[in-house]
Design an enzyme around this catalytic site. Structure first.
Site, PDB file in Angstrom:
ATOM      1  N   ASP A  34      -4.233  -2.469  -3.428  1.00  0.00           N
ATOM      2  CA  ASP A  34      -5.531  -1.818  -3.582  1.00  0.00           C
ATOM      3  C   ASP A  34      -5.466  -0.710  -4.635  1.00  0.00           C
ATOM      4  O   ASP A  34      -6.388   0.088  -4.769  1.00  0.00           O
ATOM      5  CB  ASP A  34      -6.057  -1.286  -2.241  1.00  0.00           C
ATOM      6  CG  ASP A  34      -5.158  -0.251  -1.598  1.00  0.00           C
ATOM      7  OD1 ASP A  34      -4.225   0.260  -2.254  1.00  0.00           O
ATOM      8  OD2 ASP A  34      -5.395   0.063  -0.417  1.00  0.00           O
ATOM      9  N   HIS A  71      -9.149  -0.611   2.671  1.00  0.00           N
ATOM     10  CA  HIS A  71      -9.937  -0.268   3.863  1.00  0.00           C
ATOM     11  C   HIS A  71     -11.169  -1.151   3.992  1.00  0.00           C
ATOM     12  O   HIS A  71     -12.251  -0.684   4.338  1.00  0.00           O
ATOM     13  CB  HIS A  71     -10.297   1.219   3.857  1.00  0.00           C
ATOM     14  CG  HIS A  71      -9.110   2.103   3.657  1.00  0.00           C
ATOM     15  ND1 HIS A  71      -8.162   2.311   4.644  1.00  0.00           N
ATOM     16  CD2 HIS A  71      -8.680   2.784   2.568  1.00  0.00           C
ATOM     17  CE1 HIS A  71      -7.223   3.103   4.168  1.00  0.00           C
ATOM     18  NE2 HIS A  71      -7.501   3.402   2.913  1.00  0.00           N
ATOM     19  N   GLU A  80       2.305   3.829  -4.250  1.00  0.00           N
ATOM     20  CA  GLU A  80       1.732   2.504  -4.525  1.00  0.00           C
ATOM     21  C   GLU A  80       2.741   1.666  -5.304  1.00  0.00           C
ATOM     22  O   GLU A  80       2.944   0.480  -5.016  1.00  0.00           O
ATOM     23  CB  GLU A  80       0.426   2.633  -5.318  1.00  0.00           C
ATOM     24  CG  GLU A  80      -0.704   3.311  -4.574  1.00  0.00           C
ATOM     25  CD  GLU A  80      -1.388   2.455  -3.534  1.00  0.00           C
ATOM     26  OE1 GLU A  80      -1.015   1.284  -3.339  1.00  0.00           O
ATOM     27  OE2 GLU A  80      -2.338   2.967  -2.891  1.00  0.00           O
ATOM     28  N   ASP A 111       0.848  -1.188   0.000  1.00  0.00           N
ATOM     29  CA  ASP A 111       0.000   0.000   0.000  1.00  0.00           C
ATOM     30  C   ASP A 111       0.881   1.234   0.000  1.00  0.00           C
ATOM     31  O   ASP A 111       2.016   1.203   0.481  1.00  0.00           O
ATOM     32  CB  ASP A 111      -0.932   0.018   1.216  1.00  0.00           C
ATOM     33  CG  ASP A 111      -2.125   0.955   1.031  1.00  0.00           C
ATOM     34  OD1 ASP A 111      -2.393   1.383  -0.123  1.00  0.00           O
ATOM     35  OD2 ASP A 111      -2.804   1.268   2.023  1.00  0.00           O
ATOM     36  N   GLY A 112       0.332   2.309  -0.539  1.00  0.00           N
ATOM     37  CA  GLY A 112       0.998   3.601  -0.530  1.00  0.00           C
ATOM     38  C   GLY A 112       0.074   4.634   0.084  1.00  0.00           C
ATOM     39  O   GLY A 112      -1.146   4.454   0.104  1.00  0.00           O
ATOM     40  N   ASP A 134      -1.285  -0.207   5.092  1.00  0.00           N
ATOM     41  CA  ASP A 134      -1.742   1.181   5.172  1.00  0.00           C
ATOM     42  C   ASP A 134      -1.147   1.851   6.406  1.00  0.00           C
ATOM     43  O   ASP A 134      -0.652   2.987   6.325  1.00  0.00           O
ATOM     44  CB  ASP A 134      -3.274   1.226   5.222  1.00  0.00           C
ATOM     45  CG  ASP A 134      -3.787   2.644   5.307  1.00  0.00           C
ATOM     46  OD1 ASP A 134      -3.601   3.406   4.332  1.00  0.00           O
ATOM     47  OD2 ASP A 134      -4.364   3.006   6.352  1.00  0.00           O
TER      48      ASP A 134
END
Length: 157
Positions: free
Chosen positions: A73, A128, A51, A13-14, A138
């Site tokens: 994501d 999320h 990302e 994740d970024g 995250d």
């Protein structure tokens, strides 16, 4: 006789505090009972770059060729690789079409090179949505973005 390749599961994740702004990335790598977490950040960057950096940093951390399932994501990252867009941009001199340049060619080149070293499948996951490893990435990315004295993202203009 060739050695059987290790199968590694990666979540990435970024995050960015503003877009552009300070950014961070996080990744969780899982191989059998082993688990590794990595993260980092830059003082001025974009969410898409973070990302991509999450996937790059995770794949760079592998010490040998592996079969990788990489969960992200980011539809930007997953679709560009799995639908072949990034390879087309590369073949067209980093242009999306005759007029429009592809963004982030420096990171796309690194990511494609790493995909050539490993057998990588990118899988999109909803962000999320309570997926523990994605939520952990995250948390790592946000914490990395908040670190003091972050380095410059030299590829971001």
């Amino acid at each position: 006789m060739s050695e059987k390749l290790k199968q590694v599961i990666i979540y990435t994740d970024g995050a960015c505090t503003g877009n552009p702004g300070a950014g961070g990335y996080g990744a969780v790598l899982i191989y059998g009972e082993h688990r590794q977490e990595i993260s980092g950040g830059y003082k001025r960057t974009t969410n898409n770059r973070m990302e991509m950096m999450a996937a790059i940093a995770a794949l760079q951390s592998l010490k040998q060729q592996c079969i990788v399932t990489l969960h992200s994501d980011s539809k930007y990252v997953v679709d560009a690789v799995m639908k072949g867009w990034a390879r087309k941009w590369q073949a067209n001199g980093w242009k999306r079409n005759k007029k429009e340049k592809a963004k982030n060619p420096d990171l796309w080149q690194k990511l494609l090179d790493l995909c050539d070293q490993h057998q990588v499948e990118f899988v999109w996951v909803k962000g999320h949505a309570g997926i523990p490893e994605n939520e952990r990435c995250d948390t790592l990315a946000v914490a990395a973005a908040r670190q003091p004295d972050l380095p410059k993202d030299v590829g971001y203009i």
